[in-house]
Design an enzyme around this catalytic site. Sequence first.
Site, short mmCIF file in Angstrom:
data_model
loop_
_atom_site.label_atom_id
_atom_site.label_comp_id
_atom_site.label_asym_id
_atom_site.label_seq_id
_atom_site.Cartn_x
_atom_site.Cartn_y
_atom_site.Cartn_z
N MET A 1 5.77 -17.37 40.75
CA MET A 1 5.56 -18.63 40.05
C MET A 1 4.06 -18.88 39.88
O MET A 1 3.64 -20.01 39.62
CB MET A 1 6.23 -19.80 40.80
CG MET A 1 7.73 -19.70 40.76
SD MET A 1 8.62 -21.27 40.87
CE MET A 1 7.90 -22.06 42.28
N GLY B 1 -1.21 -13.10 49.40
CA GLY B 1 0.19 -12.72 49.59
C GLY B 1 0.76 -12.07 48.33
O GLY B 1 1.46 -11.05 48.41
N HIS B 2 0.46 -12.63 47.17
CA HIS B 2 0.89 -12.02 45.91
C HIS B 2 0.23 -10.66 45.72
O HIS B 2 0.87 -9.69 45.29
CB HIS B 2 0.53 -12.92 44.72
CG HIS B 2 1.26 -14.21 44.69
ND1 HIS B 2 0.67 -15.39 45.05
CD2 HIS B 2 2.55 -14.52 44.36
CE1 HIS B 2 1.54 -16.38 44.93
NE2 HIS B 2 2.69 -15.87 44.52
#
Length: 183
Positions: A7, A13-14
């Site tokens: 999103m 983290g992504h």
Amino acid sequence: LGLVPTMGAFHEGHLALFRAARVENEVVVASLFVNPAQFGEGEDLERYPRDEEHDTRLAEEAGIDVLYVPDAEEIYPPGFETWVDVERLGSMLEGEHRPGHFRGVATICLKLFNLVRPRRAYFGQKDAQQVAVVRRMVRDLAVPVEIRVVPTVRDGDGLALSSRNAYLSSEERERARALPRAL
């Protein structure tokens, strides 16, 4: 082909998901779609962090081959009425407090799997219930995609990285740190 459904509001983290996908796939697609179906009445859809230009730059730097940024009308055209509901897993824990949230998660994931046709899809361990819901949907509906889970990435203070961490005051962040310390 690997898919990283997101999103947006990319953080480390992504980037860990992108790196994992890059290692295991010839082509990596990341989706960037703030899914209105995951937000309930009174939730933060309108103020959810968005910075498409920043996300695009990070995706390019991470070696993402395709950044898929659909608009809501493409995903949910007028008259849309077909939903995926993983009943038991989607209604407990977080689902008990956010009715319909995991129906939105399962529906968008299935749509993305059908549109992109990945061999593998990447999710963060931090979102354990989401992973369980998607795995159950994939198994129950015989979706030919392997669900890969990447370890949680944490800030230096132990708090799991999340786009919504920006909402936390210093006091709220300190209280939130109690969970990783307890674990």
